[in-house]
Each structure stands twice: as C-alpha cells, then as structure tokens.
Design a protein around this motif. Structure first.
Motif: not given
Length: 452
Positions: A147-168
């Motif tokens: 999403g849009d990251m606000p200006n004027g805020n020099p803060t490191w943010k961590q973004y994450g999500f889950q996924f599942r690998t296939t057979g390979a």
C-alpha cells in the motif's frame, strides 16, 4: 532515532526456523557492488542518486539526494552494512527479481519478510511495492502489497506474508513498483528473509514459565527442558544446544522433553531449543522450525575484597567492596546485617565498633564473602603549654605544643619554624596561631594567642 515497525499479511502464527535466505546486500566501505538481480534500473556506483530509475548499494543515504532523510542500513549492529536505495522509475514495473532460483524445502510453508523505508523528506509520490514469490513455472505462490507508504516518516517497516512451496521447492522473488516515478517514490530495502513456518511451540525449564535460569560455576545440576507442540502427530524432534558459536544437535535427544545435566559447570551462556519438521524434510536444517530459546547462564562466583578506612574516634567509618559487582549485605562484628549498600558510611566511630566486618556479594545467583578488620584510632593527647602568651615588640617568645608526632603552625608569619612543636614567635602585632597536632592518623587543632 529510527524506529522499527512490523506490518504483515498472514504471517506465521506458529514457530519459525532460522533464516534460510537472508539478503542484506553485504557490508564494506564506500558503495557496495551491484547485486545479482534482474532489473531495468540503472546502478549508480558513485555520486548522487537523482535520476528516475537509479539505484545504488550503500551504508546510508547521506549526500545521495537532497530530498531524502539521512537513513542508515537496517541490519542490527551492522554499522558497515549495505542496503539497496531506489529512486523509482517513471513507469510502474518490476525493479527487483532474483536472477537465480532460490532452493527451499518442497511442500513447506515459509514466511517471506523484507524491511523498507520511505526516504522522501517532503511531499511527493508515496512508494507502493508488491512482493511476489513464484515457482520455477512462474506460478504465483504468494503475494503482498505494501500500500502507499506515508511520506515524512523515516521508519523502517517490515512487510511479510506466508506461502507454500510446491514439490520442486525452487522459487524466485519479484518486487514491483506500483507507483509512478517523478517527485517522490523513493525507498530503501534491506534484510530480505525466508524462514520455514511450522507448528506452534511453547517451551519451558523445569515445568515453569521461566525461560532463563542461573547456575553457579563448578556446580552440578540437572534441568528439564520441555516443549509443547501443536501440530501433526508425525513430526520429528531434535533438541539443540548453542554454546556461543552455532546450533548443534544433541545426540539421542529426540523427544519433546529432555533432561540435561551440567557436571562441574563451566562459565558461559548455554542456549537450548527444540527443532521440529516432518520426517521427509527433517534432515535438512532449512526445513526445520524451532521452539523459543531456553537459556542457562553459568555464572562465575564474585571475588569480593572488603576494605575499610582507619577512622579516628568520632569520625566516619567507611566500608567498601573492591573487584566485585552485584548485590551486597554487610554484617558487623556481632553478625548483624547493617547495610545493603556497596559503600556504607557509619557515622561517629567509637571503640565499640572495633572488630571484623563481613560483606556477602551476590551476582547471577552466586554468592561469596570477604572480611575486613576495622580499628578505631584514638586522637593524639594534644596540649599547648599556654593558650595566651605575651611578648614585647621586637622580642620573641616560645610556643609549646605536645602529644603528637607531627606539628603544623598556621600562619607561619613571625615563627622561627612552622613544623616543630616549639617554634619561637616574634609577630609584629597580636596574632592567634593554630597548631595542628597529629599522631600520623588523627589530628587535633589548638590555638595560642600571642599578645604584642
């Protein structure tokens, strides 16, 4: 000061493994090398990063663009570490794609995470990034947009999500700039990780809520480490230990609970955890998830040295401890506790205070004691022969003090000597002299008035 915020979508709610991929862009001096990625952006090896579609690898943004905050890389305690700094291109599109496939465990759930900060100091276009993980056949396994990251805020943010690998098990990372370039849309990227996501695990020491225990050196004690695992009944287990370098499997400890004995314990920090995975993936550390860490601190005994001044009768008795920190308990010669301070002061010393004082110092649960003999020194039996004497102008008179071994007369004006017991005084006018009488430890002050 920068702060850190975690933002996520479907992050792992169970246990995580060690990072099997950790892209932190390296470390060194000056600019870092161009990363091995697929991108249409222009790598800038030196100078400013003002062009749309430019990027560089550097430790900080200082001096790179006048419209940016001064930001340092995110990696904790890595002051020489690099980050990727991006001045986004005018058109939305992919700006980062791994050029080589990343090998993960097949049919395994992972958490992807990355740290991003919006660099723009003023108003402008807000960065907006989509992370995509695809398999070798370009099938999308997981996707998340910041999403849009606000200006004027020099803060490191961590973004994450889950996924599942296939057979390979092979995947690629793709990052897409969703916002148009122009004024703004500038960001820094760091610490991209993949971690296996597994069942929820709780852990404890001796069936308590404590996760850290203290033990004194040279002692022998057995601890029970246990873990509660919510998940598949087919999981395999392996307890591990880390003595400061790396995690090592403990032979034979393959159940959710184990007893571990310290024999004649050696000082150090000992960490324990339970590694968990399905049997088909268990032999690969990349596939395991782990319990919260349990810690045993084996602490050294303190080596205190009790010390004391040699007070004069009526002055302050000062006790102190050298060479040891922790908590303190002082005891008088009768064994009564008198203070919990490191350096207690006892007012108005008397001869009744003479004797052996002890202090017990406790650090990390380990205690040791020390003693000091306290003596109280009597003052000198100081006297002056006469407190008032007369002398004719131009003549001299003898001043007499006794009872000590060291004498000091003040002022020295008109005296034949200022450091003897019986100087001759021939002042030009009436003067009051003060004599300091000392026995080498204690002192008394007396006065003699000479009338001219």
């Amino acid at each position: 000061m920068l702060s850190f915020i975690y933002t996520n979508a479907q992050v792992c709610e169970g246990s995580l493994g060690d990072p099997v991929v950790n892209i932190d862009f390296g470390r060194g001096g000056g600019r870092g090398p161009r990363p091995d990625i697929i991108t249409s952006y222009n790598y800038v090896p030196f100078g400013s990063v003002n062009g749309e579609g430019d990027f560089t690898i550097a430790q900080s943004t200082t001096g790179l663009n006048g419209g940016w905050y001064d930001i340092f890389n995110h990696t904790p305690n890595d002051f020489g570490g690099y980050m990727m700094i991006v001045n986004a291109a005018p058109d939305p599109g992919v700006f980062y794609e791994s050029s080589n496939p990343i090998d993960l465990c097949p049919n395994t759930t992972y958490e992807f995470a990355a740290w991003i900060v919006n660099l723009l100091r003023g108003n402008g276009i807000q960065p907006n990034v989509t992370f995509t993980v695809v398999d070798a056949d370009e099938k999308t396994l997981g996707m998340f947009s910041t999403g849009d990251m606000p200006n004027g805020n020099p803060t490191w943010k961590q973004y994450g999500f889950q996924f599942r690998t296939t057979g390979a098990g092979r995947v690629k990372i793709r990052m897409t700039n969703n916002a148009p370039g122009g004024g703004g849309n500038d960001l820094a990227l760091d610490d991209i990780t993949f971690r296996a996501c597994g069942p929820k695990i709780t852990s404890s020491i001796n069936n308590t809520t404590l996760t850290t225990r203290n033990l004194c050196e040279r002692t022998t004690e057995t601890f029970n480490f246990s873990a509660g695992v919510t998940g598949s009944s087919t999981l395999k287990y392996q307890w591990q230990i880390n003595e400061g370098t790396d995690w090592i499997d403990i032979p034979g400890q393959t159940n959710p609970s184990m007893n571990y004995t310290f024999n004649n314990a050696i000082p150090g920090v000992y960490q324990f955890r339970l590694a968990v995975a399905e049997p088909t993936n268990f032999n690969s550390p990349l596939c395991r998830t782990v319990s919260p860490t349990l810690t045993i601190n084996v602490n050294r005994y303190p080596i205190p040295k009790a010390i004391s001044n040699r007070p004069c009768l009526g002055s302050d008795l000062i006790l102190d401890v050298a060479d040891a920190t922790g908590t303190y308990k002082w005891f008088d010669p009768q064994g009564r506790e008198i203070s919990d301070q490191k350096s207690p002061v006892i007012k108005a010393a008397t001869f009744a205070m003479i004797g052996k004082y002890s202090v017990t110092v406790t650090s990390g649960g380990c205690s040791a004691s020390s003693e000091v003999d306290v003596s109280v020194v009597p003052p000198p039996d100081a006297k002056v022969e006469s407190a008032t004497v007369e002398v004719c102008e131009g003549s001299a008179v003898e001043l007499k003090a006794s009872g000590g071994t060291i004498y000091t007369w003040i002022p020295a004006t008109g005296l034949s000597a200022a450091n003897i017991s019986n100087p001759m005084a021939s002042p030009l006018q009436t003067t009051t002299y003060t004599v300091r009488v000392s026995n080498g430890s204690c002192e008394v002050f007396l006065q003699v008035k000479v009338l001219v």
